[in-house]
Design a protein around this motif. Structure first.
Motif, PDB file in Angstrom:
ATOM      1  N   ALA A   6      10.089 -24.493 -19.568  1.00 22.00           N
ATOM      2  CA  ALA A   6      10.945 -25.054 -18.521  1.00 22.00           C
ATOM      3  C   ALA A   6      11.185 -23.963 -17.481  1.00 22.00           C
ATOM      4  O   ALA A   6      11.565 -22.841 -17.838  1.00 22.00           O
ATOM      5  N   ILE A   7      10.953 -24.285 -16.216  1.00 15.67           N
ATOM      6  CA  ILE A   7      11.054 -23.323 -15.124  1.00 15.67           C
ATOM      7  C   ILE A   7      12.033 -23.841 -14.079  1.00 15.67           C
ATOM      8  O   ILE A   7      11.927 -24.984 -13.630  1.00 15.67           O
ATOM      9  N   ASP A   8      12.972 -22.980 -13.681  1.00 12.86           N
ATOM     10  CA  ASP A   8      13.870 -23.309 -12.577  1.00 12.86           C
ATOM     11  C   ASP A   8      13.095 -23.129 -11.272  1.00 12.86           C
ATOM     12  O   ASP A   8      12.569 -22.047 -10.997  1.00 12.86           O
TER      13      ASP A   8
ATOM     14  N   GLY B 113       3.173 -27.543  -9.512  1.00 15.92           N
ATOM     15  CA  GLY B 113       2.590 -26.217  -9.346  1.00 15.92           C
ATOM     16  C   GLY B 113       3.457 -25.065  -9.813  1.00 15.92           C
ATOM     17  O   GLY B 113       2.939 -24.058 -10.281  1.00 15.92           O
ATOM     18  N   VAL B 114       4.771 -25.169  -9.723  1.00 13.56           N
ATOM     19  CA  VAL B 114       5.649 -24.060 -10.102  1.00 13.56           C
ATOM     20  C   VAL B 114       5.492 -23.762 -11.587  1.00 13.56           C
ATOM     21  O   VAL B 114       5.201 -22.631 -11.978  1.00 13.56           O
ATOM     22  N   VAL B 115       5.657 -24.768 -12.428  1.00 15.37           N
ATOM     23  CA  VAL B 115       5.549 -24.532 -13.871  1.00 15.37           C
ATOM     24  C   VAL B 115       4.101 -24.213 -14.263  1.00 15.37           C
ATOM     25  O   VAL B 115       3.855 -23.369 -15.124  1.00 15.37           O
TER      26      VAL B 115
ATOM     27  N   MET C 167      19.557 -24.312 -11.202  1.00 12.38           N
ATOM     28  CA  MET C 167      19.291 -25.387 -12.157  1.00 12.38           C
ATOM     29  C   MET C 167      19.305 -26.758 -11.471  1.00 12.38           C
ATOM     30  O   MET C 167      19.467 -27.763 -12.126  1.00 12.38           O
ATOM     31  N   ASP C 168      19.120 -26.772 -10.137  1.00 15.44           N
ATOM     32  CA  ASP C 168      19.066 -28.050  -9.435  1.00 15.44           C
ATOM     33  C   ASP C 168      17.832 -28.849  -9.841  1.00 15.44           C
ATOM     34  O   ASP C 168      17.900 -30.055 -10.024  1.00 15.44           O
ATOM     35  N   ARG C 169      16.683 -28.176  -9.941  1.00 13.26           N
ATOM     36  CA  ARG C 169      15.450 -28.847 -10.353  1.00 13.26           C
ATOM     37  C   ARG C 169      14.701 -27.934 -11.322  1.00 13.26           C
ATOM     38  O   ARG C 169      14.407 -26.794 -11.005  1.00 13.26           O
ATOM     39  N   VAL C 170      14.407 -28.474 -12.494  1.00  8.67           N
ATOM     40  CA  VAL C 170      13.678 -27.736 -13.528  1.00  8.67           C
ATOM     41  C   VAL C 170      12.399 -28.502 -13.843  1.00  8.67           C
ATOM     42  O   VAL C 170      12.444 -29.715 -14.079  1.00  8.67           O
TER      43      VAL C 170
END
Length: 199
Positions: A32-34, A124-126, A1-4
């Motif tokens: 929301a993506i960890d 890009g992750v989410v 949960m450092d960056r979401v």
């Protein structure tokens, strides 16, 4: 949960109302993506356009234990990811720069960081996870597909059968499956890196 990372998208499917089962439109997804684990930590489906409210609801879903929600939807699955993010990484949309979000995050010690404008690859992750979900949605009755050319003569309104709640249930099951599949970028399952996490 450092960056979401949090983002929204219109869902590529038409939903129907609960009573008459008539088409009511395309809903929106806020996810929301960890970043580290690639786990979906929060998910909201609504008929309302993205707003500070949908962001707040997604954050509330992120921090809460998912068991009661799974039970309410009748979903027999495990979704152990919950907790307070240390940082939200967002695009520059108005709902992510609202006073309500800024104050709420400041009150709870959550940092807000914004992507450089005009550079979507920073989210890009989410966006990849949302893209995967939308590909899966294209298999549902009432899909709008990604564009009119792909849809062709398919009548999305006439084929629509899912209510908003039924779509939410389906997406919840899809998330549970996603968490248990090997992620090509991680060489393990998203859930595999968060054993013992939770609120």
């Amino acid at each position: 949960m450092d960056r979401v990372q949090i983002d929204h998208t219109p869902i590529d499917v038409i939903v129907v109302d609960e009573r008459h089962r008539l088409p009511v439109g395309r809903p929106y997804l806020t996810a929301a993506i960890d970043v580290m684990s690639r786990c979906v930590v929060g998910l909201v489906v609504t008929l309302d356009k993205p707003s500070a409210t949908s962001v707040g609801l997604c954050l509330a879903h992120t921090v809460t234990d998912k068991r009661a929600g799974l039970e309410a939807l009748g979903v027999d699955a495990v979704w152990p990811m919950s907790g307070k993010p240390r940082e939200l990484y967002l695009d520059n949309a108005a709902e992510f720069k609202s006073e309500a979000l800024r104050r709420g995050c400041a009150q709870h010690g959550i940092r807000l960081e914004y992507r450089p404008p005009g550079q979507p690859h920073y989210g890009g992750v989410v966006e990849r996870v949302i893209g995967t979900m939308m590909q899966m949605v294209h298999e549902l009755p009432g899909t709008t597909f990604s564009n009119p050319r792909e849809r062709g003569a398919y009548d999305s309104d006439a084929k629509a059968v899912l209510t908003l709640r039924e779509l939410q249930r389906w997406l919840t099951l899809a998330v549970a499956c996603y968490h248990g599949r090997i992620h090509s970028g991680l060489a393990r399952t998203p859930a595999g890196s968060v054993v013992g996490c939770g609120g």
